[in-house]
Design an enzyme around this catalytic site. Structure first.
Site, PDB file in Angstrom:
ATOM      1  N   SER A 109      40.858  44.762  47.283  1.00  0.00           N
ATOM      2  CA  SER A 109      40.348  44.432  45.945  1.00  0.00           C
ATOM      3  C   SER A 109      39.037  43.673  45.932  1.00  0.00           C
ATOM      4  O   SER A 109      38.391  43.597  44.890  1.00  0.00           O
ATOM      5  CB  SER A 109      41.402  43.632  45.168  1.00  0.00           C
ATOM      6  OG  SER A 109      42.451  44.466  44.763  1.00  0.00           O
ATOM      7  N   LYS A 157      38.032  35.262  38.315  1.00  0.00           N
ATOM      8  CA  LYS A 157      38.706  36.544  38.132  1.00  0.00           C
ATOM      9  C   LYS A 157      39.841  36.346  37.133  1.00  0.00           C
ATOM     10  O   LYS A 157      40.515  35.314  37.156  1.00  0.00           O
ATOM     11  CB  LYS A 157      39.238  37.042  39.474  1.00  0.00           C
ATOM     12  CG  LYS A 157      39.871  38.428  39.447  1.00  0.00           C
ATOM     13  CD  LYS A 157      40.260  38.873  40.853  1.00  0.00           C
ATOM     14  CE  LYS A 157      40.933  40.224  40.855  1.00  0.00           C
ATOM     15  NZ  LYS A 157      41.282  40.677  42.224  1.00  0.00           N
ATOM     16  N   SER A 164      40.475  45.662  42.656  1.00  0.00           N
ATOM     17  CA  SER A 164      40.689  45.126  41.321  1.00  0.00           C
ATOM     18  C   SER A 164      39.684  44.060  40.902  1.00  0.00           C
ATOM     19  O   SER A 164      39.644  43.652  39.742  1.00  0.00           O
ATOM     20  CB  SER A 164      42.100  44.526  41.246  1.00  0.00           C
ATOM     21  OG  SER A 164      42.230  43.397  42.107  1.00  0.00           O
TER      22      SER A 164
END
Length: 465
Positions: free
Chosen positions: A175, A75, A151
């Site tokens: 997220s 990520k 996210s």
């Protein structure tokens, strides 16, 4: 080589350990799929050269590590030495770290091969992945005109689109679960304190934890086992009932008490309307579990006072982002507002919110105690169109995020484990539910989720681009 991406991560890992497959061919398959799905915005950076070099080293060495040879991606909030790490932000557009974060280094030691960086919202602050600078916009593979949530939107898209079988992600208010539920894959948020890296114990608010995104429950359990072993535990708190978790997915659990609720802790603050498709999926999951003898009843839960405390924690978490006054001139309006609001908090307000959060945690755990598992909708709304969230009015944008995913952030505040998985199709799109466990209860929710997955039957994958 596309058939390699149709394997489970469990089977792929075993084949790589037995040398039945070469890491190079597996990584080549992932890179080819990443190229063909580029328009979905899963990746902000693809590091093909580095990945193939690392794959060749894996093939030359003796397998050593649970993730040996398996393609993953970081990520874009996790620094990897020599790879641009932008945090979804114009303020970090040119940042190339010289050292890797502990998570990236530990994944290397476990044998994984990173093929790049998955897209995220700016500094991971929002539940949608549409950064105005420094990253790709993650799109729902089922309908690319709609967003993939956030996210960890890029990680969820990479798994849903078949680029990766498993992906590391992080969850500070939903997220992992929001994007996983949006695109119809499995997302697991571990208990606070479960993992040695990304434990949630390294920040005062205790919200953000590392966790897996996968196509199947067994693969999520497999990756959770690997994540649990990435490093020694540095804290005195460690969740009980430890790994391995994978065996829990192989057999049906005993008769359990399942509490079902559509109550959200935001109900007193905002108008929360649960879409009929989400209600239908919840009912289908409850029906399936009841058919297997579980005691399925409505959960008696009426939380209060949650909205104000979470608003403070959200601002406070943003306040710690290392941004200068010059940076605040170029980041997104929402980020600048959150950072300024967070830095303006006084000690009394912050400590009061932290104390209220611990009260909420105790009350929530107490309310859920009569049940082995809590079942909720994963999301309240169907996926939102790209550009739907208000970027100019922070309060309205926040309200929109809550109305889309009102069942997510409270699980972080309470420190509980939670898993989302698709259980139904509606209008050609998967619809997911959320299973919430007791503290340290990953084993139970994995077992129930795997049972649901078996009884639900196969669901389609997104159409090929």
């Amino acid at each position: 080589m596309s058939e390699l991406l149709g394997m489970s991560a469990v089977d792929l890992a075993a084949a790589l350990q037995r040398r039945e497959l070469r890491t190079v061919e597996v990584v080549q398959a992932a890179l080819g799929r990443a190229a063909s799905t580029r328009d979905l915005g899963a990746f902000v950076e693809v590091t093909a050269g580095q990945a193939l070099e690392q794959a060749a080293r894996r093939d030359a060495d003796t397998p050593d590590g649970p993730l040996w040879g398996i393609p993953i991606a970081d990520k874009d909030l996790v620094a990897r030495a020599g790879v641009p790490t932008r945090y979804g932000s114009r303020a970090r557009a040119d940042f190339i770290p010289t050292a890797s974060d502990p998570l990236a280094a530990a994944l290397d030691r476990a044998g994984a091969v990173s093929i790049g960086k998955t897209s995220t919202s700016e500094f991971g602050l929002t539940g949608f992945t549409e950064p105005l600078g420094g990253g790709a916009w993650a799109r729902d593979p089922w309908n690319p005109g709609y967003g993939a949530g956030g996210s960890s939107g890029g990680a969820a898209v990479a798994v849903a689109a078949g680029v990766l079988l498993i992906a590391p992600a992080s969850d500070g208010g939903g997220s992992i679960r929001i994007p996983a539920a949006t695109v119809g894959v499995v997302g697991l948020k571990p208990s606070r304190g479960r993992l040695p890296l990304g434990s949630g114990l390294d920040a005062p608010e205790g919200l953000a934890v590392t966790g897996p995104i996968a196509r199947t429950v067994a693969d999520a359990a497999f990756f959770l086992d690997a994540l649990c072993g990435l490093a020694p535990y540095d804290f005195s708190v460690r969740a009980v009932d430890g790994p391995p978790f994978l065996p829990a997915t192989a057999a049906d659990p005993p008769r359990l008490r399942v509490g079902v609720t559509t109550v959200s802790p935001w109900d007193d603050d905002l108008e929360i309307v649960v879409d009929p498709a989400a209600v239908g999926a919840l009912g289908e999951a409850a029906r399936i579990l009841a058919s297997r003898g579980h005691e399925v009843t409505e959960a008696a839960w009426r939380p209060h006072g949650y909205g104000p405390l979470f608003r403070v924690l959200w601002r406070a978490s943003a306040a710690r982002i290392p941004l200068t006054d010059d940076d605040l001139q170029i980041v997104e309006p929402l980020t600048a507002w959150l950072v300024r609001e967070g830095r303006a908090l006084d000690a009394r307000g912050l400590l009061g919110a932290l104390a209220d959060a611990r009260v909420f945690e105790r009350e929530t755990i107490g309310a859920f105690a009569p049940y082995d598992v809590i079942l909720t909708p994963a999301l309240a709304q169907t996926p939102r169109p790209i550009g739907w969230y208000d970027r100019d009015d922070p309060e309205r944008g926040f309200a929109q995020q809550v109305q889309y995913a009102p069942f997510s952030s409270f699980v972080n505040v309470a420190g509980l484990p939670a898993l989302v998985l698709p259980v139904a199709m509606s209008a050609g799109h998967p619809v997911s539910v959320q299973l919430i466990g007791r503290p340290g209860g990953e084993r139970m929710i994995l077992a129930v989720a795997a049972q649901l997955e078996r009884l639900r039957g196969p669901l389609p994958h997104p159409p090929a681009p």
